[in-house]
Design a protein around this motif. Structure first.
Motif, PDB file in Angstrom:
ATOM      1  N   SER A 198      19.398 -14.652 -28.540  1.00  0.00           N
ATOM      2  CA  SER A 198      19.937 -14.608 -29.900  1.00  0.00           C
ATOM      3  C   SER A 198      19.342 -13.420 -30.645  1.00  0.00           C
ATOM      4  N   PRO A 199      20.117 -12.802 -31.545  1.00  0.00           N
ATOM      5  CA  PRO A 199      19.590 -11.663 -32.302  1.00  0.00           C
ATOM      6  C   PRO A 199      18.543 -12.051 -33.339  1.00  0.00           C
ATOM      7  N   ILE A 200      18.563 -13.310 -33.804  1.00  0.00           N
ATOM      8  CA  ILE A 200      17.594 -13.797 -34.779  1.00  0.00           C
ATOM      9  C   ILE A 200      17.160 -15.197 -34.367  1.00  0.00           C
ATOM     10  N   PRO A 201      16.026 -15.673 -34.849  1.00  0.00           N
ATOM     11  CA  PRO A 201      15.601 -17.041 -34.527  1.00  0.00           C
ATOM     12  C   PRO A 201      16.650 -18.068 -34.933  1.00  0.00           C
ATOM     13  N   ILE A 202      16.794 -19.107 -34.110  1.00  0.00           N
ATOM     14  CA  ILE A 202      17.814 -20.130 -34.323  1.00  0.00           C
ATOM     15  C   ILE A 202      17.158 -21.403 -34.844  1.00  0.00           C
ATOM     16  N   THR A 203      17.795 -22.026 -35.826  1.00  0.00           N
ATOM     17  CA  THR A 203      17.328 -23.323 -36.317  1.00  0.00           C
ATOM     18  C   THR A 203      18.215 -24.433 -35.765  1.00  0.00           C
ATOM     19  N   GLU A 204      17.759 -25.665 -35.860  1.00  0.00           N
ATOM     20  CA  GLU A 204      18.482 -26.787 -35.263  1.00  0.00           C
ATOM     21  C   GLU A 204      19.767 -27.119 -35.993  1.00  0.00           C
ATOM     22  N   THR A 205      19.881 -26.728 -37.262  1.00  0.00           N
ATOM     23  CA  THR A 205      21.026 -27.167 -38.063  1.00  0.00           C
ATOM     24  C   THR A 205      22.077 -26.089 -38.287  1.00  0.00           C
ATOM     25  N   GLN A 206      21.869 -24.900 -37.769  1.00  0.00           N
ATOM     26  CA  GLN A 206      22.828 -23.813 -37.978  1.00  0.00           C
ATOM     27  C   GLN A 206      24.103 -24.032 -37.173  1.00  0.00           C
ATOM     28  N   SER A 207      25.235 -23.627 -37.739  1.00  0.00           N
ATOM     29  CA  SER A 207      26.473 -23.532 -36.968  1.00  0.00           C
ATOM     30  C   SER A 207      26.369 -22.298 -36.081  1.00  0.00           C
ATOM     31  N   LEU A 208      26.705 -22.471 -34.784  1.00  0.00           N
ATOM     32  CA  LEU A 208      26.457 -21.420 -33.807  1.00  0.00           C
ATOM     33  C   LEU A 208      27.744 -20.967 -33.125  1.00  0.00           C
ATOM     34  N   THR A 209      27.821 -19.682 -32.828  1.00  0.00           N
ATOM     35  CA  THR A 209      28.901 -19.106 -32.032  1.00  0.00           C
ATOM     36  C   THR A 209      28.303 -18.615 -30.719  1.00  0.00           C
ATOM     37  N   VAL A 210      28.890 -19.060 -29.601  1.00  0.00           N
ATOM     38  CA  VAL A 210      28.294 -18.822 -28.287  1.00  0.00           C
ATOM     39  C   VAL A 210      29.249 -18.000 -27.422  1.00  0.00           C
ATOM     40  N   LEU A 211      28.692 -17.008 -26.733  1.00  0.00           N
ATOM     41  CA  LEU A 211      29.430 -16.178 -25.785  1.00  0.00           C
ATOM     42  C   LEU A 211      28.763 -16.312 -24.418  1.00  0.00           C
ATOM     43  N   ARG A 212      29.502 -16.862 -23.420  1.00  0.00           N
ATOM     44  CA  ARG A 212      29.014 -16.974 -22.041  1.00  0.00           C
ATOM     45  C   ARG A 212      29.927 -16.145 -21.144  1.00  0.00           C
ATOM     46  N   ILE A 213      29.374 -15.073 -20.594  1.00  0.00           N
ATOM     47  CA  ILE A 213      30.158 -14.137 -19.799  1.00  0.00           C
ATOM     48  C   ILE A 213      29.323 -13.674 -18.600  1.00  0.00           C
ATOM     49  N   PRO A 214      29.945 -13.029 -17.608  1.00  0.00           N
ATOM     50  CA  PRO A 214      29.171 -12.443 -16.520  1.00  0.00           C
ATOM     51  C   PRO A 214      28.190 -11.381 -17.039  1.00  0.00           C
ATOM     52  N   LYS A 215      27.013 -11.340 -16.434  1.00  0.00           N
ATOM     53  CA  LYS A 215      26.011 -10.368 -16.859  1.00  0.00           C
ATOM     54  C   LYS A 215      26.538  -8.942 -16.739  1.00  0.00           C
ATOM     55  N   LYS A 216      27.248  -8.666 -15.644  1.00  0.00           N
ATOM     56  CA  LYS A 216      27.731  -7.306 -15.447  1.00  0.00           C
ATOM     57  C   LYS A 216      28.812  -6.938 -16.452  1.00  0.00           C
ATOM     58  N   MET A 217      29.581  -7.914 -16.910  1.00  0.00           N
ATOM     59  CA  MET A 217      30.565  -7.650 -17.954  1.00  0.00           C
ATOM     60  C   MET A 217      29.869  -7.272 -19.256  1.00  0.00           C
ATOM     61  N   PHE A 218      28.780  -7.957 -19.559  1.00  0.00           N
ATOM     62  CA  PHE A 218      28.008  -7.648 -20.758  1.00  0.00           C
ATOM     63  C   PHE A 218      27.452  -6.227 -20.679  1.00  0.00           C
ATOM     64  N   GLU A 219      26.904  -5.853 -19.523  1.00  0.00           N
ATOM     65  CA  GLU A 219      26.355  -4.515 -19.356  1.00  0.00           C
ATOM     66  C   GLU A 219      27.442  -3.448 -19.517  1.00  0.00           C
ATOM     67  N   LEU A 220      28.633  -3.720 -18.956  1.00  0.00           N
ATOM     68  CA  LEU A 220      29.739  -2.770 -19.084  1.00  0.00           C
ATOM     69  C   LEU A 220      30.153  -2.589 -20.537  1.00  0.00           C
TER      70      LEU A 220
END
Length: 430
Positions: free
Chosen positions: A137-159
């Motif tokens: 995460s770019p900043i520390p996460i708290t337990e009550t925050q609404s979160l947006t999650v991106l799960r992708i292949p590592k190599k796709m992220f690098e590209l």
């Protein structure tokens, strides 16, 4: 009772990952799209069916079109090695507070997310011991925050980091929003490793089978002159459709074909194979390396698409001569990957795309069949100068082609969103 989540800043990982990105140094991407859709699965555009005219095209090479398409081999007599989805070790999970990503989304498109400053994205690393999930995460996460999650292949992220100057750029449909941390940890499923499976036709086809002639029709789009040499990325959406077969043994293919400027070609294949292996539909990612006639056996990787889910597809050419292909199961979120290294004379851009309906069959056929792929979409193109464009702008309509189109029917059109859409049909009554 609180679960144990370990968290630490990870500057070393950031340096290593960003360093690998600089080595990759891929060219930018371009996507081509036309389409319309009747179902609600992130598909937008006109619902009016407006196929391209069937009276001719405007290509400067009309006489060469028929012989310049991929001739997919008859895979009916070959083992199908089905590759598994990517395991957790090949994926990366990025977690953003919802307000953080909203404030930083700089895209010009309502259905995309673009965030600058990759140094912040991997600033904090977490590991949930109960779930076994590692995330950043770019900043520390708290337990009550609404979160947006991106799960992708590592190599796709690098590209994406490399092609966007250290930023990320992805379709919004790749992201999932959760009301809080514990909901996210309870619903995200760690992807276990799995092994390939082999399906053999040895006991499922007649011993007298000989591959019959190929019939096919292609719907062809060429790159517009002002974009020549620029498209390096194409992303879209595909879904296998209905299939009935009363004994026909020849292979039936519905495809999206991507032709590259250096003589290479990529194709996504829906292989309707109910008669041989039970009710099976294979999704193939095939690569033809330096094939003047696009004939012969390609480098192909197969996945099981019998569930008939929607699949996002993603194709990128890197500047180092590597071709990256990904499929994302829109229902399960699982990712499938095929990477090919063209080490001698790689292509650098996309110059043509086609939709096709193909079948190996005698005339007349002995048994009836019908296979329909209702839609394949090309949604976005990226160029090597960093632009994101609609395929309808980057590519222009040429013609329907095919020397023998018996049993085959294609329709192609451009949606109001600028997507390229194709309809594919193989039918014993055509």
């Amino acid at each position: 009772m609180k679960r144990e989540i370990r968290m630490w800043a990870h500057p070393l990982l950031l340096v290593v990952l960003l360093g690998s990105v600089m080595v990759i140094s891929i060219a930018s991407a371009q996507a081509s799209a036309v389409g319309m859709e009747k179902v609600s699965i992130g598909v937008t555009g006109s619902d009016a069916f407006n196929p391209e005219t069937r009276s001719g095209g405007n290509s400067p090479v009309d006489g060469e079109l028929t012989d310049s398409v991929i001739i997919t081999p008859d895979f009916s007599s070959q083992d199908i090695v089905v590759s598994p989805s990517l395991g957790e070790e090949d994926l990366i999970t990025l977690v953003f507070p919802d307000s953080w990503i909203r404030d930083r989304n700089s895209t010009d498109y309502a259905d995309r997310v673009e965030v600058t400053d990759a140094k912040m994205i991997l600033e904090n690393e977490y590991f949930d011991e109960k779930v076994g999930l590692r995330y950043f995460s770019p900043i520390p996460i708290t337990e009550t925050q609404s979160l947006t999650v991106l799960r992708i292949p590592k190599k796709m992220f690098e590209l994406s980091l490399a092609m966007n100057d250290g930023s990320i750029s992805f379709p919004m449909k790749y992201f999932t929003t959760y009301p809080d941390l514990y909901t996210m940890l309870g619903e995200v499923r760690v992807a276990p490793p799995s092994e390939p499976k082999v399906y053999s036709p040895a006991n499922a086809r007649s011993t007298s089978y000989v591959s019959p002639p190929l019939h096919g029709e292609w719907a062809q789009y060429y790159v517009n002159p002002q974009y020549a040499g620029k498209p390096v990325h194409l992303e879209g959406l595909i879904k296998p459709g209905s299939f009935t077969n009363n004994g026909h043994e020849g292979a039936i293919y519905h495809e999206r074909e991507i032709y590259l400027d250096g003589g290479d070609a990529i194709e996504y294949i829906f292989f309707y194979d109910e008669d041989y292996y039970g009710d099976k539909v294979w999704l193939g990612a095939a690569i033809y390396d330096n094939s003047d006639t696009f004939q012969g056996c390609p480098t192909v990787k197969w996945f099981d698409a019998t569930s008939r889910h929607w699949y996002d597809y993603d194709f990128t050419i890197s500047s180092s001569g590597t071709y990256y292909i990904w499929f994302r199961d829109c229902t399960t979120g699982n990712w499938k990957e095929h990477i090919y290294y063209d080490n001698d004379d790689p292509s650098t851009s996309i110059n043509r795309i086609c939709g096709s309906a193909e079948i190996y069959a005698d005339v007349p056929v002995q048994y009836s069949f019908e296979a329909i792929t209702d839609r394949m979409y090309d949604e976005y193109v990226k160029t090597n100068d960093g632009l994101t464009k609609s395929p309808g702008e980057v590519f222009y309509w040429v013609d329907y082609t095919g020397e023998d189109r018996t049993y085959c029917n294609m329709n192609a059109w451009i949606t109001t969103s600028g997507w390229i859409a194709t309809y594919h049909e193989c039918d014993s009554t055509l």
